[in-house]
Write an enzyme that holds these catalytic residues in place. Structure first.
Site, mmCIF file in Angstrom:
data_model
loop_
_atom_site.group_PDB
_atom_site.id
_atom_site.type_symbol
_atom_site.label_atom_id
_atom_site.label_comp_id
_atom_site.label_asym_id
_atom_site.label_seq_id
_atom_site.Cartn_x
_atom_site.Cartn_y
_atom_site.Cartn_z
ATOM 1 N N HIS A 1 0.455 9.636 0.658
ATOM 2 C CA HIS A 1 1.942 9.270 -0.243
ATOM 3 C C HIS A 1 2.876 10.727 -0.117
ATOM 4 O O HIS A 1 2.083 11.921 -0.243
ATOM 5 C CB HIS A 1 1.304 9.442 -1.674
ATOM 6 C CG HIS A 1 0.358 8.259 -2.041
ATOM 7 N ND1 HIS A 1 1.036 7.314 -2.980
ATOM 8 C CD2 HIS A 1 -0.812 8.143 -1.773
ATOM 9 C CE1 HIS A 1 0.233 6.208 -2.906
ATOM 10 N NE2 HIS A 1 -1.147 6.824 -2.368
ATOM 11 N N HIS B 1 -3.237 6.165 4.271
ATOM 12 C CA HIS B 1 -1.748 6.314 3.851
ATOM 13 C C HIS B 1 -1.756 7.545 3.136
ATOM 14 O O HIS B 1 -2.579 7.962 2.260
ATOM 15 C CB HIS B 1 -1.333 4.893 2.892
ATOM 16 C CG HIS B 1 -2.095 4.712 1.797
ATOM 17 N ND1 HIS B 1 -3.359 4.105 1.882
ATOM 18 C CD2 HIS B 1 -1.907 5.096 0.632
ATOM 19 C CE1 HIS B 1 -3.707 3.907 0.675
ATOM 20 N NE2 HIS B 1 -2.968 4.484 -0.256
HETATM 21 P P1 AMP Z 1 -3.977 4.136 -3.231
HETATM 22 O O1 AMP Z 1 -4.720 3.189 -2.499
HETATM 23 O O2 AMP Z 1 -4.649 4.266 -4.533
HETATM 24 O O3 AMP Z 1 -3.431 5.355 -2.742
HETATM 25 O O4 AMP Z 1 -2.569 3.245 -3.895
HETATM 26 C C1 AMP Z 1 -1.856 2.494 -2.706
HETATM 27 C C2 AMP Z 1 -0.417 2.409 -2.995
HETATM 28 O O5 AMP Z 1 0.173 1.720 -2.050
HETATM 29 C C3 AMP Z 1 0.274 2.608 -4.275
HETATM 30 O O6 AMP Z 1 1.009 3.664 -4.750
HETATM 31 C C4 AMP Z 1 0.854 1.095 -4.198
HETATM 32 O O7 AMP Z 1 2.088 1.039 -5.257
HETATM 33 C C5 AMP Z 1 1.168 0.935 -2.776
HETATM 34 N N1 AMP Z 1 1.520 -0.350 -2.301
HETATM 35 C C6 AMP Z 1 0.596 -1.146 -2.535
HETATM 36 N N2 AMP Z 1 1.388 -2.527 -1.981
HETATM 37 C C7 AMP Z 1 2.299 -2.126 -1.212
HETATM 38 C C8 AMP Z 1 3.410 -2.683 -0.626
HETATM 39 N N3 AMP Z 1 3.421 -4.133 -0.482
HETATM 40 N N4 AMP Z 1 4.659 -1.887 -0.176
HETATM 41 C C9 AMP Z 1 4.754 -0.808 -0.706
HETATM 42 N N5 AMP Z 1 3.556 0.062 -0.953
HETATM 43 C C10 AMP Z 1 2.700 -0.611 -1.611
#
Ligand code: AMP
Length: 130
Positions: A95, A93
């Site tokens: 950001h 993903h």
């Molecule tokens: P990272 O793996 O460190 O890049 O972080 C994962 C990101 O996914 C974080 O910013 C979370 O807030 C986001 N996240 C986790 N679960 C969900 C969800 N169900 N819907 C939207 N965002 C999510």
């Protein structure tokens, strides 16, 4: 075990979708750093962005550019900051975080690094296999 993002793609968990095509989905991050913070994900589950096939990788960054434009037009922000972390959710993903100043994106502090190590480290990375 499939990731929480695969469950979102399957419609088993809700999200605030902002864009999608055949291969990608973009939705609001549930814990935003700034209003309009989005995630762009490939629908095919893969853990690490640099393990993606060349064509998938290029398609992801084109999707990121599409969503970046939409966020900038929607929020009127000056710059959309891009970050790839992945420690929390092992499903690629990107950001996308709308910002208007440096303080909108709190970066980690610099590490305590001995300046005499720069040359050694640069040489090690230069000589490492690709
Ligand atoms: P990272 O793996 O460190 O890049 O972080 C994962 C990101 O996914 C974080 O910013 C979370 O807030 C986001 N996240 C986790 N679960 C969900 C969800 N169900 N819907 C939207 N965002 C999510």
């Amino acid at each position: 075990m499939s990731s929480i993002f695969t469950s979102i793609i399957a419609g088993e968990i809700p999200c605030h979708r902002v864009w999608e095509d055949d291969q990608h989905l973009a939705f609001l991050d549930i814990n935003p750093i700034r209003p309009g913070h989005c995630l762009v994900i490939p629908k095919r589950e893969i853990s690490y962005i640099f393990d993606m096939e060349e064509t998938e990788y290029t398609a992801l960054w084109n999707a990121v550019r599409t969503v970046e434009k939409k966020i900038r037009n929607a929020t009127g922000c000056q710059r959309v900051v891009v970050s790839v972390v992945g420690w929390e959710v092992p499903h690629v993903h990107v950001h996308l975080i709308p910002t208007d100043e440096m303080a909108n994106f709190p970066a980690p502090a610099s590490c305590d690094f001995d300046a005499s190590e720069f040359s050694t480290l640069a040489a090690r990375i230069t000589e490492a296999k690709e």
